[in-house]
Design a protein around this motif. Structure first.
Motif, PDB file in Angstrom:
ATOM      1  N   LEU A  11       0.831  -1.214   0.000  1.00 42.50           N
ATOM      2  CA  LEU A  11       0.000   0.000   0.000  1.00 42.50           C
ATOM      3  C   LEU A  11       0.862   1.260   0.000  1.00 42.50           C
ATOM      4  N   LEU A  14       1.877   1.729  -3.452  1.00 39.61           N
ATOM      5  CA  LEU A  14       0.748   2.239  -4.240  1.00 39.61           C
ATOM      6  C   LEU A  14       0.507   3.716  -3.968  1.00 39.61           C
ATOM      7  N   ALA A  15       0.601   4.092  -2.706  1.00 43.69           N
ATOM      8  CA  ALA A  15       0.346   5.487  -2.345  1.00 43.69           C
ATOM      9  C   ALA A  15       1.311   6.400  -3.100  1.00 43.69           C
ATOM     10  N   LEU A  18       0.434   6.302  -6.912  1.00 49.02           N
ATOM     11  CA  LEU A  18      -0.831   6.937  -7.295  1.00 49.02           C
ATOM     12  C   LEU A  18      -0.902   8.407  -6.889  1.00 49.02           C
ATOM     13  N   ARG A  21      -2.481  10.950  -9.010  1.00 49.86           N
ATOM     14  CA  ARG A  21      -3.922  10.847  -9.206  1.00 49.86           C
ATOM     15  C   ARG A  21      -4.696  11.159  -7.935  1.00 49.86           C
ATOM     16  N   THR A  22      -4.011  11.147  -6.795  1.00 48.11           N
ATOM     17  CA  THR A  22      -4.739  11.360  -5.539  1.00 48.11           C
ATOM     18  C   THR A  22      -4.479  12.743  -4.951  1.00 48.11           C
TER      19      THR A  22
ATOM     20  N   GLN B 139      -7.038   2.635  -4.877  1.00 48.10           N
ATOM     21  CA  GLN B 139      -6.682   4.061  -4.974  1.00 48.10           C
ATOM     22  C   GLN B 139      -7.289   4.839  -3.808  1.00 48.10           C
ATOM     23  N   VAL B 141      -8.242   3.487  -0.867  1.00 42.61           N
ATOM     24  CA  VAL B 141      -7.709   3.008   0.414  1.00 42.61           C
ATOM     25  C   VAL B 141      -6.494   3.830   0.829  1.00 42.61           C
ATOM     26  N   VAL B 142      -5.709   4.280  -0.148  1.00 46.44           N
ATOM     27  CA  VAL B 142      -4.527   5.057   0.229  1.00 46.44           C
ATOM     28  C   VAL B 142      -4.874   6.513   0.533  1.00 46.44           C
ATOM     29  N   VAL B 143      -6.132   6.900   0.268  1.00 42.06           N
ATOM     30  CA  VAL B 143      -6.526   8.302   0.494  1.00 42.06           C
ATOM     31  C   VAL B 143      -7.293   8.479   1.798  1.00 42.06           C
TER      32      VAL B 143
END
Lengths: 153, 189
Positions: A11, A14-15, A18, A21-22, B139, B141-143
């Motif tokens: 994760l 991924l953070a 991404l 995008r986040t 996507q 979950v990381v936010v």
């Protein structure tokens, strides 16, 4: 459900991956903060009550019917239909209760087109060629101003 | 958060700014998770916050504002996807289930082989091999923080199934990475 250290590592990866995008660009957050000025605008906002784009019973049909939207306040409804013809895109509208009214097509606080409804509350407003977020402000001869919630049309 | 909603409804601009600071990332990430472009994601963000301004006086459960914003951002994302005539996600949870086997490898150019050495690139490729709903879930979950009520709203599944689904999606991601030789090569993840 247990979360193993491997999940956390994955994760974290991924953070990082991404993040583009986040993480909203600063101008997106700035625009969101500026939206608050709508509170002080001296018109009643008519909320989007129906949009055929979000109606599965409509969108799953083989031939797409015209897009219909309905905006409502306690005292007034603005019905809009997107009309795409050879001469361009336009909005066909209907005010309920019916009546004559000055109308403005607004985009980002600017008036981009204007028109007037007939005694039956019908009106036509030309639209820009590409989909953009617009609102229709209605200034009835006999009542307070109402504006449809800005929506991409 | 409920206090900030009430204060913003009463006209407190600082409270509104606090709401944007707290949820701006969530709203934007929901839009990009639906594979909207940066410009469209900005559009979704703007419209979602406009909806909140219109409805500040009518939010019945201010403590659940995150869920309300998530639902609204998803609806606005769907609206734009449909406006562009793009495929819309189904509500079928079975799509969260991993399908068996890896993706067919794409033909590799020399440049691609070089890129393959890059760990992020591999992770990206594995992520892109996930089902769309797994991508959205991971996507988000990381936010957002647990218990992931906002994600449950977006995916239309119970909060209780987010944990197991997250585990399945991560497992699937790990298998895609392994199929790509990442785990065996580097031992990462």
């Amino acid at each position: 459900m247990t979360t193993g250290p491997h999940d956390d590592d994955l994760l974290d990866g991924l953070a990082e991956l991404l993040a583009p995008r986040t993480e909203p660009p600063p101008e997106v957050l700035h625009a969101a903060r500026e939206v608050f000025t709508w509170r002080t605008v001296d018109v009643e906002i008519a909320a989007l009550a129906y949009d055929s784009l979000l109606d599965d019973a409509v969108t799953t049909r083989a031939t797409a019917p015209p897009r219909l939207m309905s905006f409502e306040t306690a005292g007034r409804t603005i019905e809009l239909e997107l009309d795409t013809g050879p001469s361009g895109r336009r909005l066909l509208g209907q005010l309920d209760p019916a009546g004559e009214s000055d109308l403005e097509l607004r985009r980002g606080g600017e008036v981009v087109a204007s028109g007037r409804s007939d005694a039956l509350g019908r009106f036509v407003l030309p639209l820009p060629e590409q989909p953009v977020r617009v609102s229709v402000r209605c200034r009835p001869d006999d009542g307070p101003a109402v504006e449809s919630a800005p929506t991409v049309v | 958060m409920a206090d900030a909603v009430r204060a913003a409804a009463a006209g407190d601009r600082d409270a509104w700014d606090a709401l944007v600071a707290g949820f701006g990332r969530l709203v934007f990430a929901i839009a990009t998770a639906h594979r909207l472009s940066a410009a469209d994601a900005a559009e979704v963000s703007q419209t979602t916050w406009l909806r909140l301004v219109e409805n500040l006086d009518r939010i019945s459960h201010p403590e659940r504002l995150g869920g309300w914003l998530a639902t609204t951002a998803r609806r606005e994302s769907l609206r734009l996807l449909r406006l562009h005539g793009r495929e819309v996600l189904t509500e079928d949870e079975s799509r969260l289930e991993p399908d068996d086997g890896g993706r067919v490898p794409t033909p590799r150019t020399p440049e691609a082989v070089m890129l393959d050495l890059d760990r992020d690139h591999r992770l990206w490729r594995a992520f892109a091999g996930l089902s769309e709903r797994c991508q959205i879930l991971l996507q988000l979950v990381v936010v957002v923080a647990p218990p992931y009520a906002e994600i449950a709203e977006v995916l239309g599944i119970p909060v209780g199934s987010i944990g197991p689904t997250r585990a399945r999606c991560l497992d699937r991601l790990r298998r895609l990475l392994a199929a790509d030789g990442m785990t065996s090569a580097t031992g990462a993840y």
